[in-house]
Design a protein around this motif. Structure first.
Motif, mmCIF file in Angstrom:
data_model
loop_
_atom_site.group_PDB
_atom_site.id
_atom_site.type_symbol
_atom_site.label_atom_id
_atom_site.label_comp_id
_atom_site.label_asym_id
_atom_site.label_seq_id
_atom_site.Cartn_x
_atom_site.Cartn_y
_atom_site.Cartn_z
ATOM 1 N N PRO A 127 -9.093 -6.548 0.694
ATOM 2 C CA PRO A 127 -7.692 -6.673 0.271
ATOM 3 C C PRO A 127 -7.398 -6.083 -1.100
ATOM 4 N N ASP A 128 -8.310 -6.268 -2.081
ATOM 5 C CA ASP A 128 -8.040 -5.725 -3.404
ATOM 6 C C ASP A 128 -8.061 -4.201 -3.404
ATOM 7 N N GLU A 129 -9.008 -3.601 -2.645
ATOM 8 C CA GLU A 129 -9.051 -2.150 -2.577
ATOM 9 C C GLU A 129 -7.866 -1.608 -1.781
ATOM 10 N N LEU A 130 -7.481 -2.325 -0.740
ATOM 11 C CA LEU A 130 -6.324 -1.893 0.052
ATOM 12 C C LEU A 130 -5.074 -1.836 -0.824
ATOM 13 N N LEU A 131 -4.870 -2.867 -1.661
ATOM 14 C CA LEU A 131 -3.683 -2.888 -2.511
ATOM 15 C C LEU A 131 -3.754 -1.798 -3.583
ATOM 16 N N ALA A 132 -4.959 -1.519 -4.070
ATOM 17 C CA ALA A 132 -5.102 -0.452 -5.053
ATOM 18 C C ALA A 132 -4.745 0.900 -4.445
ATOM 19 N N ARG A 133 -5.178 1.138 -3.202
ATOM 20 C CA ARG A 133 -4.826 2.402 -2.533
ATOM 21 C C ARG A 133 -3.323 2.472 -2.271
ATOM 22 N N LEU A 134 -2.734 1.342 -1.927
ATOM 23 C CA LEU A 134 -1.285 1.322 -1.712
ATOM 24 C C LEU A 134 -0.551 1.619 -3.010
ATOM 25 N N SER A 135 -1.064 1.111 -4.129
ATOM 26 C CA SER A 135 -0.462 1.399 -5.428
ATOM 27 C C SER A 135 -0.535 2.890 -5.742
ATOM 28 N N VAL A 190 2.214 -8.149 10.157
ATOM 29 C CA VAL A 190 1.089 -8.946 10.631
ATOM 30 C C VAL A 190 0.161 -7.969 11.346
ATOM 31 N N ILE A 191 -1.034 -7.748 10.779
ATOM 32 C CA ILE A 191 -1.935 -6.710 11.273
ATOM 33 C C ILE A 191 -3.244 -7.356 11.700
ATOM 34 N N ALA A 192 -3.605 -7.142 12.951
ATOM 35 C CA ALA A 192 -4.890 -7.643 13.456
ATOM 36 C C ALA A 192 -6.019 -6.758 12.942
ATOM 37 N N LEU A 193 -7.051 -7.384 12.379
ATOM 38 C CA LEU A 193 -8.208 -6.673 11.860
ATOM 39 C C LEU A 193 -9.443 -7.048 12.662
ATOM 40 N N SER A 194 -10.507 -6.314 12.452
ATOM 41 C CA SER A 194 -11.752 -6.600 13.163
ATOM 42 C C SER A 194 -12.334 -7.931 12.707
ATOM 43 N N GLY A 195 -13.189 -8.490 13.561
ATOM 44 C CA GLY A 195 -13.872 -9.730 13.200
ATOM 45 C C GLY A 195 -12.977 -10.945 13.196
ATOM 46 N N ALA A 196 -11.963 -10.991 14.097
ATOM 47 C CA ALA A 196 -11.054 -12.138 14.217
ATOM 48 C C ALA A 196 -10.344 -12.419 12.893
ATOM 49 N N ARG A 197 -9.989 -11.345 12.181
ATOM 50 C CA ARG A 197 -9.261 -11.476 10.921
ATOM 51 C C ARG A 197 -7.827 -10.987 11.116
ATOM 52 N N THR A 198 -6.936 -11.531 10.302
ATOM 53 C CA THR A 198 -5.516 -11.167 10.366
ATOM 54 C C THR A 198 -5.007 -10.911 8.955
ATOM 55 N N ALA A 199 -4.337 -9.765 8.772
ATOM 56 C CA ALA A 199 -3.731 -9.441 7.483
ATOM 57 C C ALA A 199 -2.253 -9.790 7.528
ATOM 58 N N LEU A 200 -1.825 -10.612 6.577
ATOM 59 C CA LEU A 200 -0.412 -10.950 6.403
ATOM 60 C C LEU A 200 0.085 -10.190 5.179
ATOM 61 N N HIS A 225 -0.436 0.369 6.992
ATOM 62 C CA HIS A 225 -1.046 0.334 8.332
ATOM 63 C C HIS A 225 -2.216 1.306 8.405
ATOM 64 N N ALA A 226 -2.018 2.494 7.838
ATOM 65 C CA ALA A 226 -3.102 3.477 7.855
ATOM 66 C C ALA A 226 -4.291 2.996 7.029
ATOM 67 N N LEU A 227 -4.027 2.375 5.889
ATOM 68 C CA LEU A 227 -5.113 1.882 5.048
ATOM 69 C C LEU A 227 -5.819 0.690 5.688
ATOM 70 N N ALA A 228 -5.056 -0.156 6.379
ATOM 71 C CA ALA A 228 -5.672 -1.311 7.020
ATOM 72 C C ALA A 228 -6.662 -0.891 8.096
ATOM 73 N N ALA A 229 -6.408 0.252 8.728
ATOM 74 C CA ALA A 229 -7.330 0.745 9.766
ATOM 75 C C ALA A 229 -8.677 1.148 9.183
ATOM 76 N N LEU A 230 -8.760 1.337 7.875
ATOM 77 C CA LEU A 230 -10.024 1.708 7.230
ATOM 78 C C LEU A 230 -10.886 0.489 6.917
ATOM 79 N N ASP A 231 -10.425 -0.695 7.248
ATOM 80 C CA ASP A 231 -11.186 -1.933 7.023
ATOM 81 C C ASP A 231 -11.532 -2.144 5.555
ATOM 82 N N LEU A 232 -10.565 -1.852 4.681
ATOM 83 C CA LEU A 232 -10.797 -2.042 3.261
ATOM 84 C C LEU A 232 -10.653 -3.516 2.892
#
Length: 722
Positions: free
Chosen positions: A440-448, A397-407, A431-438
């Motif tokens: 969700p689709d781009e975040l998962l692509a980078r994780l892949s 559970v990762i807190a993101l900017s703009g009152a957003r939450t990543a599950l 966690h490192a990718l989430a800090a880049l404010d990507l």
């Protein structure tokens, strides 16, 4: 071969395979008549007198055969016996006139019934194995008996020829193989030390002994390394398994072995011992509880053998024989050595598996979030059913900017330390990718991409590394909830669709297009889906198909729409009891919307007066939110620098947004795609310090991109109103 020069060859089953001309002359039967017949038929013909020279024939046959020949009358009394001189003194030697079954210690109706049926029907009984107690012998022996009728059943001259062959060695060899085969059948699949010990006792009782006890060094059960022999006297043993009548100690008890007993001596030199139980034996007094149980069980002999490997002791196995069982002999030590050697390997395999499982489980516990702190807009509960071994399921559970939450919920295929390590690597990467404010689709692509690199590293390991042959695959689902816009964007690689329960009572699966599994080395995109989530909705993510509408979990989520999430997890766990064959992870999130009065949105002109307007609006709104004056000043400074940077380097339209949650988030949006970067201005420079100032006074700052441009944001610590 008889002394008169004739010879015959007799197979182990009593069939004649060779017949010389001398034998034909001596016995009066041609080779055609003799070869292929059972030797008992020849004896029967000799006893019947039709073959001539009956006494000489019996003597000749006895001389060239390992069998003992008995001629019986119709009352089963011995008329004559032919035996080879090489046979030992323990072989039966019935007297003339003695009833045959009694000569072999076969008192009772069973053997007599067989003999009389042969007399009646004339059908021979061949190779009938019996256990006989021979007078003068140290223990019972086994004989193969063959019954053949002589004469006609209606004739007063009818009788029997009985051929007896000592097959003790053969029977004991078969028995030995039977015990070892039973051991291999029981032991081998278990990966638990206690289960291996139980299987050992099941394999040897009652086939080899009447009572069996297995005691292992206590630390072995937890995967610890076994100690070198001689074992220290302070070592404690766990009674892992028992099968028999009377037990000195309950299974599961941990205790030490008293010194001066065969059991403690075995752990000193790792040598098995055959012990005769004598009432006045000194070692019995050293362990009164064990002595009492031995007395009650009427045990008269035992073999104590070590479970040991490469000089390290793992435990002790005690084999007891009691009551009418035959005492152990020295020859039984070889079988116990084989049994314990096989069991030791299985115990060691189970110990190593336990050790690896413990390490993997500990590693995974350390890598997973210990106490995840959910943002104010999301309530979180999780249900984790580990299954056998340590799997690769994880959540975040990762807190993101703009009152957003990543599950985030993911699952690495496999078990063990390598799987837990890969899970930790992917979790760190996300966690490192989430800090880049990507997005969700781009975040998962980078994780892949990260997973693909890890898979390549694994494939490049040496061929002898067991991990090299295990492909790396993983699934992942990411859901980003926006508490301001009240919607959720979801994307997945493998795994199952999420499930949502809305406050109006509607529920169902959210159809998220499935992307390729991680480390699949594919370049297919990860399509994202955005759905509205009204306040009070419950989102369920799982690593298995736990929340399909037709399954047992979905109705429980619907029924618990207004219950605390932890209680819902308990209810689901009760429904899934007994389904521990695989690791299961369920993440529940109940969303709340950020109140509208906690958000301020202001459109700004792309001119120099934008900064003063933004500062004034910020002061008014923070004052209305009862923010302290010192914090208002800091927020004004941050807003002024963000707006000034957007006016100078961005593109219209410009928009300011303030969000009051745990912190104050100041966002400035513009249409430019260029990325701002931090500069360290020189002392003579008149500008270039905007982002440097923001980084100095804000807790965090960053940039995220969207379809219409970018948003530069900064979080300022404030004390929110009650």
């Amino acid at each position: 071969m008889p002394d008169d020069g004739s010879f015959m060859l007799v197979a182990r089953d009593g069939r004649v395979t060779g017949w010389s001309a001398s034998a034909e002359e001596a016995f009066g039967w041609s080779a055609q008549e003799a070869v292929g017949r059972h030797i008992g038929e020849l004896v029967a013909r000799a006893a019947d007198g039709r073959g001539g020279r009956a006494s000489a024939v019996l003597d000749a046959l006895s001389a060239c055969s390992p069998m003992i020949f008995h001629v019986l009358d119709a009352d089963l009394r011995v008329l004559g016996t032919g035996r080879a001189s090489a046979q030992g003194p323990a072989t039966p030697d019935p007297a003339i006139g003695e009833v045959f079954p009694e000569a072999y210690g076969l008192a009772g109706p069973a053997e007599e019934k067989i003999a009389r049926e042969v007399l009646r029907s004339g059908e021979p009984v061949l190779d009938h194995v019996v256990r006989a107690r021979v007078p003068g012998g140290p223990r019972s022996r086994y004989y193969s008996l063959s019954y053949i009728r002589v004469g006609d059943a209606h004739d007063d001259g009818s009788g029997l020829v009985v051929l007896a062959l000592d097959v003790t060695d053969r029977v004991r060899a078969v028995h030995r193989l039977t015990v070892l085969e039973a051991l291999r059948e029981h032991i081998g699949e278990q990966l638990d030390v206690i289960a291996v010990c139980r299987a050992l006792t099941d394999a040897v009782v009652p086939e080899f002994c009447g009572i069996a006890v297995v005691e292992v060094i206590d630390g072995i059960v937890r995967g610890e390394d076994p100690p070198l022999a001689p074992v220290d006297g302070t070592i404690r043993l766990l009674r892992a398994a028992f099968r028999g009548v009377v037990s000195a100690h309950p299974v599961g008890e941990v205790s030490g072995l008293p010194d001066g007993t065969p059991f403690s001596r075995v752990l000193t030199d790792l040598r098995p011992r055959l012990v005769r139980v004598e009432p006045d034996a000194l070692w019995l007094s050293a362990d009164p509880a064990r002595a009492a149980s031995i007395t009650r069980s009427q045990a008269h002999s035992l073999i104590v053998a070590p479970l040991a490997l490469r000089g390290r002791a793992m435990g002790v196995v005690s084999f007891y024989r009691a009551g009418a069982e035959e005492p152990f002999e020295e020859s039984d030590l070889a079988l116990t050595a084989d049994v314990c050697a096989h069991a030791t390997l299985s115990v060691d395999n189970a110990r190593r598996y336990t050790r690896e499982r413990t390490i993997a489980a500990t590693l995974k516990r350390r890598l997973l979030p210990q106490r995840p702190v959910a943002p104010p807009a999301v309530d979180i509960a999780r249900l984790h059913l580990p299954g056998p071994g340590a799997g690769g399921a994880w959540f975040d559970v990762i807190a993101l900017s703009g009152a957003r939450t990543a599950l985030v919920l993911g699952d690495v295929a496999g078990r063990g330390v390598a799987t837990a390590t890969t899970m930790g690597q992917l979790r760190t990467a996300i966690h490192a990718l989430a800090a880049l404010d990507l997005e969700p689709d781009e975040l998962l692509a980078r994780l892949s991409d990260t997973a693909a690199r890890l898979a390549d590293e694994r494939a490049a390991l040496p061929a002898g590394d067991s991990l090299q042959a295990q492909p790396l695959t993983a699934g992942c689902l990411i859901a980003v909830y926006d508490a301001v816009e009240r919607h959720c964007t979801m994307v997945r690689a493998g795994l199952s669709d999420p499930f949502v329960v809305r406050p109006d009572g509607t529920s169902g699966v959210v159809p998220v297009p499935e992307g390729p599994v991680l480390a699949g080395h594919g370049h297919a995109p990860f399509p994202a889906v955005t759905v509205d989530l009204p306040e009070g909705s419950t989102l369920a993510l799982s690593n298995e198909d736990l929340v399909v509408p037709t399954g047992p979990v979905a109705p429980l989520l619907v029924a618990g729409a207004e219950e605390p999430l932890e209680d819902v997890c308990d209810t689901v766990a009760y429904a899934l009891r007994g389904r521990d064959e695989t690791e299961k992870l369920l993440l529940l999130a109940r969303v709340r919307a950020l109140p509208a009065d906690r958000v301020m949105v202001l459109d700004l002109p792309a001119r120099n007066e934008a900064a003063p307007l933004a500062r004034a609006a910020t002061r008014r709104r923070l004052a209305a939110w009862s923010v302290a004056e010192e914090q208002i000043f800091t927020a004004e400074l941050v807003v002024s620098e963000l707006v000034g940077n957007a006016v100078r380097y961005g593109a219209p339209p410009l928009q300011l947004r303030l969000i009051l949650d745990r912190d104050l988030t100041c966002e400035v949006r513009d249409a430019a795609q260029c990325a701002p970067h931090l500069k360290h201005a020189r002392t003579v420079d008149e500008d270039g310090r905007g982002l440097f100032i923001i980084a100095s006074v804000a807790d965090n700052w960053g940039t995220r991109y969207g379809p219409g441009g970018k948003t530069v944001w900064a979080q300022v610590p404030v004390q929110p109103p009650p």
